[in-house]
Design an enzyme around this catalytic site. Structure first.
Site, PDB file in Angstrom:
ATOM      1  N   ASP A  30       0.846  -1.200   0.000  1.00 22.86           N
ATOM      2  CA  ASP A  30       0.000   0.000   0.000  1.00 22.86           C
ATOM      3  C   ASP A  30       0.881   1.249   0.000  1.00 22.86           C
ATOM      4  OD1 ASP A  30      -3.210   0.511   0.935  1.00 22.86           O
ATOM      5  OD2 ASP A  30      -1.807   2.191   1.178  1.00 22.86           O
ATOM      6  N   ILE A  31       0.441   2.267  -0.732  1.00 24.81           N
ATOM      7  CA  ILE A  31       1.221   3.510  -0.865  1.00 24.81           C
ATOM      8  C   ILE A  31       1.192   4.339   0.424  1.00 24.81           C
ATOM      9  CG2 ILE A  31      -0.573   5.088  -1.744  1.00 24.81           C
ATOM     10  CD1 ILE A  31       1.423   5.831  -3.993  1.00 24.81           C
ATOM     11  N   ASN A  87     -12.729  -3.105   2.680  1.00 19.52           N
ATOM     12  CA  ASN A  87     -13.653  -1.968   2.788  1.00 19.52           C
ATOM     13  C   ASN A  87     -14.574  -2.000   1.578  1.00 19.52           C
ATOM     14  OD1 ASN A  87     -12.354  -1.012   5.120  1.00 19.52           O
ATOM     15  ND2 ASN A  87     -10.826   0.073   3.906  1.00 19.52           N
ATOM     16  N   GLY A  93     -15.896   2.718   3.721  1.00 24.00           N
ATOM     17  CA  GLY A  93     -14.664   3.485   3.577  1.00 24.00           C
ATOM     18  C   GLY A  93     -13.856   3.134   2.341  1.00 24.00           C
ATOM     19  N   GLN A  94     -14.497   2.496   1.349  1.00 20.61           N
ATOM     20  CA  GLN A  94     -13.767   2.138   0.129  1.00 20.61           C
ATOM     21  C   GLN A  94     -13.458   3.397  -0.679  1.00 20.61           C
ATOM     22  OE1 GLN A  94     -15.770  -0.738  -2.365  1.00 20.61           O
ATOM     23  NE2 GLN A  94     -13.961  -1.040  -3.664  1.00 20.61           N
ATOM     24  N   SER A  95     -12.192   3.556  -1.070  1.00 17.70           N
ATOM     25  CA  SER A  95     -11.811   4.738  -1.863  1.00 17.70           C
ATOM     26  C   SER A  95     -11.351   4.367  -3.268  1.00 17.70           C
ATOM     27  CB  SER A  95     -10.723   5.542  -1.152  1.00 17.70           C
ATOM     28  OG  SER A  95      -9.558   4.773  -0.988  1.00 17.70           O
ATOM     29  N   HIS A 100     -10.198  -5.089  -3.410  1.00 21.06           N
ATOM     30  CA  HIS A 100      -8.888  -5.350  -2.798  1.00 21.06           C
ATOM     31  C   HIS A 100      -9.058  -5.763  -1.352  1.00 21.06           C
ATOM     32  CE1 HIS A 100      -9.880  -1.045  -2.480  1.00 21.06           C
ATOM     33  NE2 HIS A 100      -9.263  -1.064  -1.302  1.00 21.06           N
ATOM     34  N   HIS A 102      -6.960  -5.661   2.147  1.00 23.10           N
ATOM     35  CA  HIS A 102      -5.799  -5.148   2.865  1.00 23.10           C
ATOM     36  C   HIS A 102      -5.281  -6.273   3.757  1.00 23.10           C
ATOM     37  CE1 HIS A 102      -6.799  -0.717   2.311  1.00 23.10           C
ATOM     38  NE2 HIS A 102      -7.993  -1.245   2.102  1.00 23.10           N
TER      39      HIS A 102
HETATM   40  P1  DGP Z   1      -9.667   1.591   0.376  1.00 21.69           P
HETATM   41  O1  DGP Z   1      -9.761   2.894   1.099  1.00 21.69           O
HETATM   42  O2  DGP Z   1     -10.068   0.394   1.224  1.00 21.69           O
HETATM   43  O3  DGP Z   1     -10.357   1.631  -0.958  1.00 21.69           O
HETATM   44  O4  DGP Z   1      -8.104   1.363   0.117  1.00 21.69           O
HETATM   45  C1  DGP Z   1      -7.422   1.872  -0.980  1.00 21.69           C
HETATM   46  C2  DGP Z   1      -5.963   1.785  -0.658  1.00 21.69           C
HETATM   47  O5  DGP Z   1      -5.249   1.918  -1.872  1.00 21.69           O
HETATM   48  C3  DGP Z   1      -5.449   2.869   0.279  1.00 21.69           C
HETATM   49  O6  DGP Z   1      -4.959   2.250   1.474  1.00 21.69           O
HETATM   50  C4  DGP Z   1      -4.323   3.532  -0.477  1.00 21.69           C
HETATM   51  C5  DGP Z   1      -4.040   2.583  -1.606  1.00 21.69           C
HETATM   52  N1  DGP Z   1      -3.640   3.204  -2.860  1.00 21.69           N
HETATM   53  C6  DGP Z   1      -4.323   4.163  -3.546  1.00 21.69           C
HETATM   54  N2  DGP Z   1      -3.670   4.485  -4.668  1.00 21.69           N
HETATM   55  C7  DGP Z   1      -2.563   3.695  -4.704  1.00 21.69           C
HETATM   56  C8  DGP Z   1      -1.487   3.571  -5.634  1.00 21.69           C
HETATM   57  O7  DGP Z   1      -1.407   4.228  -6.679  1.00 21.69           O
HETATM   58  N3  DGP Z   1      -0.517   2.661  -5.321  1.00 21.69           N
HETATM   59  C9  DGP Z   1      -0.580   1.892  -4.191  1.00 21.69           C
HETATM   60  N4  DGP Z   1       0.431   1.026  -3.977  1.00 21.69           N
HETATM   61  N5  DGP Z   1      -1.581   1.985  -3.300  1.00 21.69           N
HETATM   62  C10 DGP Z   1      -2.552   2.886  -3.554  1.00 21.69           C
END
Ligand code: DGP
Length: 114
Positions: A30-31, A87, A93-95, A100, A102
């Protein structure tokens, strides 16, 4: 080119720290990590959310959970434990709307979540 960030990671047009992949699934860090280990496990095929899965996706779901297990083991979490989170939708809280899981670990994780 896809407009979905995670599809672009699958395509290789956005870089990611890939931890594991097989024919159907991809795992990458995760970023914005929320724990010492924070890896995302996704299907390579675009599925927006858990709510969009159906009976035909049973095998894919099994594969995704086995990839979570593999990541956790390879990251050294097998004995200490870890959390798998999906999420889903606005209140969940899905963004990013590409399914995916976690995989979080490496510290004690509080419960209940906020
Ligand atoms: P959620 O909020 O559950 O939809 O989680 C989305 C996650 O994705 C959040 O923890 C940050 C991660 N994320 C968003 N953009 C990127 C990206 O470009 N690269 C990576 N590695 N993670 C990302």
């Amino acid at each position: 080119m896809s407009t979905c960030i995670f599809c672009r990671i699958v395509e290789g047009s956005i870089p990611a720290k890939v931890v594991y992949q097989d024919e159907d699934t991809l795992a990458f860090d995760d970023i914005t990590p929320q724990a010492p280990v924070h890896t995302l496990v996704i299907p390579k095929r675009h599925v927006a959310a858990v709510q969009d899965l159906g009976e035909a996706d049973q095998a894919l779901l099994g594969r995704l959970l086995l990839t979570c297990r593999k990541v956790a083991t390879e990251k050294g979490l097998a004995d200490s434990g870890y959390r798998i989170v999906a999420n889903t939708g606005r209140d969940g809280g899905q963004s990013v709307f590409h399914l995916h899981f976690h995989v979080l670990g490496g510290r004690h994780l509080a419960w209940p979540p906020g």
